[in-house]
Design a protein around this motif. Structure first.
Motif, short mmCIF file in Angstrom:
data_model
loop_
_atom_site.label_atom_id
_atom_site.label_comp_id
_atom_site.label_asym_id
_atom_site.label_seq_id
_atom_site.Cartn_x
_atom_site.Cartn_y
_atom_site.Cartn_z
N GLU A 196 -9.48 8.58 3.29
CA GLU A 196 -8.75 9.82 3.53
C GLU A 196 -7.31 9.54 3.98
O GLU A 196 -6.38 10.18 3.52
CB GLU A 196 -9.48 10.67 4.58
CG GLU A 196 -8.94 12.08 4.70
CD GLU A 196 -8.95 12.85 3.38
OE1 GLU A 196 -7.96 13.58 3.14
OE2 GLU A 196 -9.91 12.73 2.61
N SER A 197 -7.15 8.57 4.87
CA SER A 197 -5.80 8.27 5.34
C SER A 197 -4.93 7.65 4.24
O SER A 197 -3.72 7.82 4.24
CB SER A 197 -5.83 7.35 6.56
OG SER A 197 -6.31 6.08 6.21
N LEU A 198 -5.53 6.96 3.29
CA LEU A 198 -4.77 6.33 2.22
C LEU A 198 -4.57 7.23 1.01
O LEU A 198 -3.74 6.94 0.16
CB LEU A 198 -5.45 5.04 1.77
CG LEU A 198 -5.45 3.90 2.79
CD1 LEU A 198 -6.25 2.73 2.26
CD2 LEU A 198 -4.04 3.48 3.12
N ARG A 199 -5.31 8.31 0.93
CA ARG A 199 -5.21 9.20 -0.23
C ARG A 199 -3.78 9.65 -0.46
O ARG A 199 -3.24 9.56 -1.56
CB ARG A 199 -6.15 10.38 -0.06
CG ARG A 199 -6.27 11.25 -1.29
CD ARG A 199 -7.25 12.41 -1.10
NE ARG A 199 -8.47 12.08 -0.37
CZ ARG A 199 -9.55 11.50 -0.91
NH1 ARG A 199 -9.56 11.20 -2.17
NH2 ARG A 199 -10.62 11.25 -0.18
N GLY A 200 -3.12 10.12 0.56
CA GLY A 200 -1.74 10.58 0.43
C GLY A 200 -0.78 9.46 0.11
O GLY A 200 0.16 9.63 -0.67
N VAL A 201 -1.01 8.30 0.68
CA VAL A 201 -0.14 7.15 0.43
C VAL A 201 -0.18 6.76 -1.04
O VAL A 201 0.86 6.51 -1.66
CB VAL A 201 -0.55 5.94 1.31
CG1 VAL A 201 0.21 4.70 0.93
CG2 VAL A 201 -0.36 6.27 2.78
N LEU A 202 -1.35 6.72 -1.60
CA LEU A 202 -1.47 6.32 -3.01
C LEU A 202 -0.83 7.34 -3.95
O LEU A 202 -0.34 6.97 -5.01
CB LEU A 202 -2.93 6.10 -3.38
CG LEU A 202 -3.56 4.84 -2.80
CD1 LEU A 202 -5.03 4.77 -3.15
CD2 LEU A 202 -2.85 3.59 -3.31
N MET A 203 -0.82 8.58 -3.55
CA MET A 203 -0.23 9.60 -4.41
C MET A 203 1.30 9.48 -4.45
O MET A 203 1.92 9.87 -5.43
CB MET A 203 -0.62 11.00 -3.94
CG MET A 203 -2.12 11.22 -4.01
SD MET A 203 -2.80 10.67 -5.57
CE MET A 203 -3.65 12.09 -6.08
N THR A 204 1.89 8.93 -3.39
CA THR A 204 3.34 8.83 -3.33
C THR A 204 3.84 7.40 -3.47
O THR A 204 5.00 7.12 -3.22
CB THR A 204 3.85 9.39 -1.98
OG1 THR A 204 3.27 8.63 -0.92
CG2 THR A 204 3.51 10.86 -1.83
N PHE A 205 2.97 6.48 -3.87
CA PHE A 205 3.33 5.07 -3.95
C PHE A 205 4.40 4.85 -5.02
O PHE A 205 4.27 5.30 -6.13
CB PHE A 205 2.07 4.26 -4.31
CG PHE A 205 2.29 2.80 -4.25
CD1 PHE A 205 2.61 2.10 -5.40
CD2 PHE A 205 2.21 2.11 -3.06
CE1 PHE A 205 2.81 0.74 -5.37
CE2 PHE A 205 2.41 0.75 -3.01
CZ PHE A 205 2.72 0.07 -4.17
N HIS A 206 5.46 4.16 -4.63
CA HIS A 206 6.54 3.81 -5.56
C HIS A 206 6.84 2.34 -5.45
O HIS A 206 6.68 1.75 -4.41
CB HIS A 206 7.82 4.60 -5.26
CG HIS A 206 7.64 6.07 -5.49
ND1 HIS A 206 7.59 6.61 -6.74
CD2 HIS A 206 7.48 7.09 -4.62
CE1 HIS A 206 7.43 7.92 -6.64
NE2 HIS A 206 7.35 8.23 -5.37
N GLU A 218 -18.70 5.95 7.28
CA GLU A 218 -17.78 6.85 7.97
C GLU A 218 -16.42 6.18 8.15
O GLU A 218 -15.37 6.81 7.95
CB GLU A 218 -18.35 7.27 9.33
CG GLU A 218 -19.48 8.27 9.23
CD GLU A 218 -20.16 8.55 10.57
OE1 GLU A 218 -19.73 8.00 11.61
OE2 GLU A 218 -21.15 9.32 10.57
N SER A 219 -16.44 4.93 8.51
CA SER A 219 -15.19 4.18 8.67
C SER A 219 -14.45 4.09 7.34
O SER A 219 -13.24 4.33 7.27
CB SER A 219 -15.49 2.77 9.19
OG SER A 219 -14.33 2.02 9.26
N ASN A 220 -15.16 3.77 6.27
CA ASN A 220 -14.54 3.69 4.95
C ASN A 220 -13.99 5.04 4.51
O ASN A 220 -12.92 5.12 3.92
CB ASN A 220 -15.55 3.18 3.92
CG ASN A 220 -15.79 1.69 4.04
OD1 ASN A 220 -15.05 0.98 4.72
ND2 ASN A 220 -16.85 1.22 3.41
N ASN A 221 -14.72 6.11 4.80
CA ASN A 221 -14.25 7.45 4.44
C ASN A 221 -12.96 7.80 5.18
O ASN A 221 -12.08 8.44 4.61
CB ASN A 221 -15.33 8.50 4.68
CG ASN A 221 -16.45 8.40 3.66
OD1 ASN A 221 -16.26 7.90 2.54
ND2 ASN A 221 -17.63 8.87 4.02
#
Length: 191
Positions: free
Chosen positions: A180-190, A173-176
């Protein structure tokens, strides 16, 4: 990217000396589960350090080209000042003016070439950085799957009630949540 390889592996090395105590007093199940996890962590760190070297090389290449671009830009500024001085002094030396202008044009072409190459490298670096970040997270979550076994073996050794399904669920649960919180960050990583 600002950390050295030794800084990255330092905490692992420091942790190994602490784990030596476990190897002396722990039971075989605890020793085995911790050893398995430490082996995985060491392997992951080594693989990621190797992958990271390419990113560092690319960053260095971008820095080098940026320095060359900046030097060419400085030369252009110098040439422009020289041409302005010739114009202000009303010198009639057109050959000198044309010669300086050719140097200026040459440096302008170099600046454009450097900018193009830098932009291409930054785009490629951005893709590689995203892949590296995703690989790092994947490995983190993969290794963290070993945590319930380690926790349970140590709790069992200490005669503390152990529910491996509960521990695994809490860690998952902690890993999930982290995923989830990093999903958006990785999509916009520059870069």
């Amino acid at each position: 990217m600002g950390l050295t390889d030794s800084e990255i592996s330092k905490s692992l090395i420091e942790g190994e000396s602490k784990l030596a105590q476990l190897y002396i007093v722990g039971n075989s199940e605890s020793i085995e589960s911790v050893s398995d996890m430490m082996t995985e962590i060491g392997t992951v760190i080594t693989v990621l350090i190797i992958k990271r070297k390419e990113l560092i090389r690319n960053s260095s290449q971008i820095d080098t080209l940026s320095g060359l671009r900046d030097k060419s830009s400085d030369r252009i500024d110098t040439y422009i000042k020289m041409m302005e001085e010739i114009s202000i002094k009303n010198e009639s030396n057109q050959d000198k003016f044309d010669s300086i202008k050719r140097f200026c044009d040459f440096e302008s072409e170099r600046v454009s070439s450097f900018k193009k190459e830098i932009d291409e490298l930054i785009q490629a670096q951005d893709v590689k950085m995203k892949a590296f970040a995703k690989d790092s997270l994947f490995e983190f979550f993969r290794v963290s799957e070993l945590t319930p076994r380690v926790i349970c073996s140590i709790r069992k050794e200490l005669n503390i009630p152990t529910d491996i399904e509960f521990i695994a669920r809490v860690i998952n649960e902690s890993n999930n949540k982290v995923k989830e919180s990093l999903r958006g960050v990785l999509m916009t990583f520059h870069y």
